[in-house]
Design a protein around this motif. Sequence first.
Motif, PDB file in Angstrom:
ATOM      1  N   ALA A 117      -4.549   9.152   6.258  1.00  0.00           N
ATOM      2  CA  ALA A 117      -4.144   7.799   6.666  1.00  0.00           C
ATOM      3  C   ALA A 117      -3.155   7.853   7.818  1.00  0.00           C
ATOM      4  CB  ALA A 117      -3.541   7.061   5.473  1.00  0.00           C
ATOM      5  N   ILE A 173      -4.913  12.507   1.074  1.00  0.00           N
ATOM      6  CA  ILE A 173      -5.269  11.125   1.432  1.00  0.00           C
ATOM      7  C   ILE A 173      -4.199  10.513   2.328  1.00  0.00           C
ATOM      8  CG2 ILE A 173      -5.615   8.809   0.491  1.00  0.00           C
ATOM      9  CD1 ILE A 173      -6.871  10.144  -1.971  1.00  0.00           C
ATOM     10  N   LEU A 174      -2.930  10.755   1.985  1.00  0.00           N
ATOM     11  CA  LEU A 174      -1.835  10.239   2.802  1.00  0.00           C
ATOM     12  C   LEU A 174      -1.877  10.830   4.205  1.00  0.00           C
ATOM     13  CD1 LEU A 174       0.827   8.663   3.102  1.00  0.00           C
ATOM     14  CD2 LEU A 174       2.010  10.654   2.154  1.00  0.00           C
ATOM     15  N   LEU A 211       0.806   4.434  -2.634  1.00  0.00           N
ATOM     16  CA  LEU A 211       0.688   5.829  -2.196  1.00  0.00           C
ATOM     17  C   LEU A 211       1.880   6.658  -2.670  1.00  0.00           C
ATOM     18  CD1 LEU A 211      -0.674   5.341   1.417  1.00  0.00           C
ATOM     19  CD2 LEU A 211      -1.843   6.479  -0.463  1.00  0.00           C
ATOM     20  N   ALA A 267      -4.921   8.879  11.013  1.00  0.00           N
ATOM     21  CA  ALA A 267      -5.744   7.791  11.531  1.00  0.00           C
ATOM     22  C   ALA A 267      -4.910   6.751  12.272  1.00  0.00           C
ATOM     23  CB  ALA A 267      -6.518   7.130  10.392  1.00  0.00           C
ATOM     24  N   THR A 268      -3.722   6.470  11.762  1.00  0.00           N
ATOM     25  CA  THR A 268      -2.868   5.484  12.425  1.00  0.00           C
ATOM     26  C   THR A 268      -2.189   6.077  13.656  1.00  0.00           C
ATOM     27  OG1 THR A 268      -1.039   6.051  10.942  1.00  0.00           O
ATOM     28  CG2 THR A 268      -2.440   4.225  10.295  1.00  0.00           C
ATOM     29  N   ALA A 270      -5.520   1.325   7.428  1.00  0.00           N
ATOM     30  CA  ALA A 270      -5.470   2.729   7.007  1.00  0.00           C
ATOM     31  C   ALA A 270      -4.758   2.875   5.665  1.00  0.00           C
ATOM     32  CB  ALA A 270      -4.767   3.570   8.067  1.00  0.00           C
ATOM     33  N   PHE A 271      -3.635   2.209   5.505  1.00  0.00           N
ATOM     34  CA  PHE A 271      -2.867   2.384   4.275  1.00  0.00           C
ATOM     35  C   PHE A 271      -3.473   1.608   3.110  1.00  0.00           C
ATOM     36  CE2 PHE A 271      -0.036   4.576   6.919  1.00  0.00           C
ATOM     37  CZ  PHE A 271       0.786   5.328   6.087  1.00  0.00           C
ATOM     38  N   ALA A 325      -6.703   1.241   2.766  1.00  0.00           N
ATOM     39  CA  ALA A 325      -7.820   2.122   2.393  1.00  0.00           C
ATOM     40  C   ALA A 325      -7.314   3.338   1.619  1.00  0.00           C
ATOM     41  CB  ALA A 325      -8.576   2.570   3.648  1.00  0.00           C
ATOM     42  N   ALA A 326      -6.180   3.903   2.038  1.00  0.00           N
ATOM     43  CA  ALA A 326      -5.624   5.066   1.335  1.00  0.00           C
ATOM     44  C   ALA A 326      -5.189   4.688  -0.078  1.00  0.00           C
ATOM     45  CB  ALA A 326      -4.443   5.631   2.120  1.00  0.00           C
ATOM     46  N   SER A 333       0.827  -1.212   0.000  1.00  0.00           N
ATOM     47  CA  SER A 333       0.000   0.000   0.000  1.00  0.00           C
ATOM     48  C   SER A 333       0.861   1.262   0.000  1.00  0.00           C
ATOM     49  CB  SER A 333      -0.922   0.007   1.219  1.00  0.00           C
ATOM     50  OG  SER A 333      -1.783  -1.111   1.209  1.00  0.00           O
TER      51      SER A 333
END
Length: 588
Positions: free
Chosen positions: A406, A402-403, A66, A409-410, A420-421, A423-424, A62
């Motif tokens: 993520a 987006i990064l 990204l 969130a982590t 999280a990653f 999903a990102a 992921s």
Amino acid sequence: MTLPQWLSIATLAGMMGLFIWGRFRYDVTAVIALLTALLIGIVKPKDAFSGFSDDIVIIVGSALVLSAAVQRSGAIETALGFVSQHVRRVSSQLLVLTASVGVASALIKNVGALAMLMPAALQMAKKNDASASVYLMPMSFASLLGGLMTLVGTSPNIIVSRVRQDMTGEPFHMFDFFPTGFGLLLIGLIFLRFGYRLLPRNRQGAPTMGEALNISDYVTEAKVPEGSPAIGDTIEQFLNRHEQQITVTSLLRGDMHGAVEPQVHLQEGDVLILGGEPDALERVIARDKLALTGTDRETDDDSDDIGVIEAVVTTDSALIGRTAGRLQLRERFGINLIGVARSGETLTRKLGQIVLRAGDVLVLQGSLAQLPNRLNQLGALPLAQRPIRLGLSKQGWLPLAILAIAMTATATGLVPVAVAFFAAAGAVVITGALPVREAYEAVEWPILIMLGALIPVSESLQGTGASDVIATGLAHTAAVLPPWGAVALILVTAMAVTPFLNNAATVLVMAPIAAVFAHDLGYRPEAFLIATAVGAGCDFLTPIGHQCNTLVLGPGGYKFSDYARLGAPLSLLVVLLGTPLILWVWPL
């Protein structure tokens, strides 16, 4: 020792031997190790593929997606471009580049950050008539140090986080690595600011495909839309702001051809005929938000399959003597013409009005699946592949947003890192920030295969107790050492092994050993795990231990021995200053 322990250590030794020999690629070597472990019984069949479902594989894959999305957006490169306009000295430019790649490496995979900023370094070297070798190796080393600052900056951090979770029940969080990594990055930046003089100045990189093709006079057609920074500029200001990297060969306003005079002010709706190298045209169009003619036209194909290709008009081509407008390339063939180059001539007409000749080089946009057939029909031959981003859509700051979501969130513990990653990575594809095709191309499958294959082999060292035996042996060696000496021993060992074993493989093998080693000495494991990650992430001595070093080898024109000239003193600094720094942040 028991027979399974002997077999585990023998498998490890054999795997290291294959890595050093280099006969097989690292992912193939990992598969050989896994098959061997299955054959001799130290890995059970039911556990053979457990590594491929591990969170590490998901996080690394992921993160690569990204990285590709951020790189494709050009956002960081554009920001660096503005800064570089005001920084002229080589040493100052080097500090800007190394600091930028170091910070970017904390946000995305360090190899992605380096690849993203290398074009800016090559551009600076060209402007200063300097060798790119002055910039590239220091940038590679800075990217390695910057990757140490966060969980996702480099694979070793992800792996030691999982080992800590297995040992203590709590993983390392996103920014647990930051104090140590940031301190080492600062040390590295100061050293590289002055130490770059250790590098030879006469190194020349291998010619790029663009230089080999020697095509530098493309013209393209772009419109000044509402909100463009170019509105209100004179042509002279417009060209100076872009450091004369491109030319304005013609200006069209309504049905009138405006004079290309330096003091003519640009207005919304003006159409510019721009000339220059593809990379320079792409940067100007992106920075000033110009609308490239043709790219807004719909095609019948899946947008994920849309790409750009260069082709030359042959002597028997149906294109000769005709214009793109007359041929109706888009309507009949699903192709957009977005650039034309003609040797020895400056083109000033709109693209659709240029009468094509044999030898003209065209930049065409269309379905990558259909372009070969279309070129054959038109009598045009594709040129050798080189990266052309002109005409590819950009999503600006969306991938960075987006990064950031993520990482937030982590960092707050809202969701696990893998979720999280993943999903990102899905979000950048769903929003169009990265086409599906490029997302799959961005994933370094050999790295994921190596991780998936080596995880059960690494776990076999623990399962058989072989890691305990190795750790106990190291503990006896460290018994006479002070605490800092024990941490330094692990750091130096990891640093010595990683050029031959690959940084991720080094941590998979060394991290469990370091944890048991700490337990045998009566210390907490965190300092030793961080030391393992730092040692594995700091290969400054060879071009083969880390992809970043390999990436700059050709463009920088380096020799194998050049890495040690700059890397040996930096490695010594990391050991001498990194050890107390680790102990200060993670007391025993």
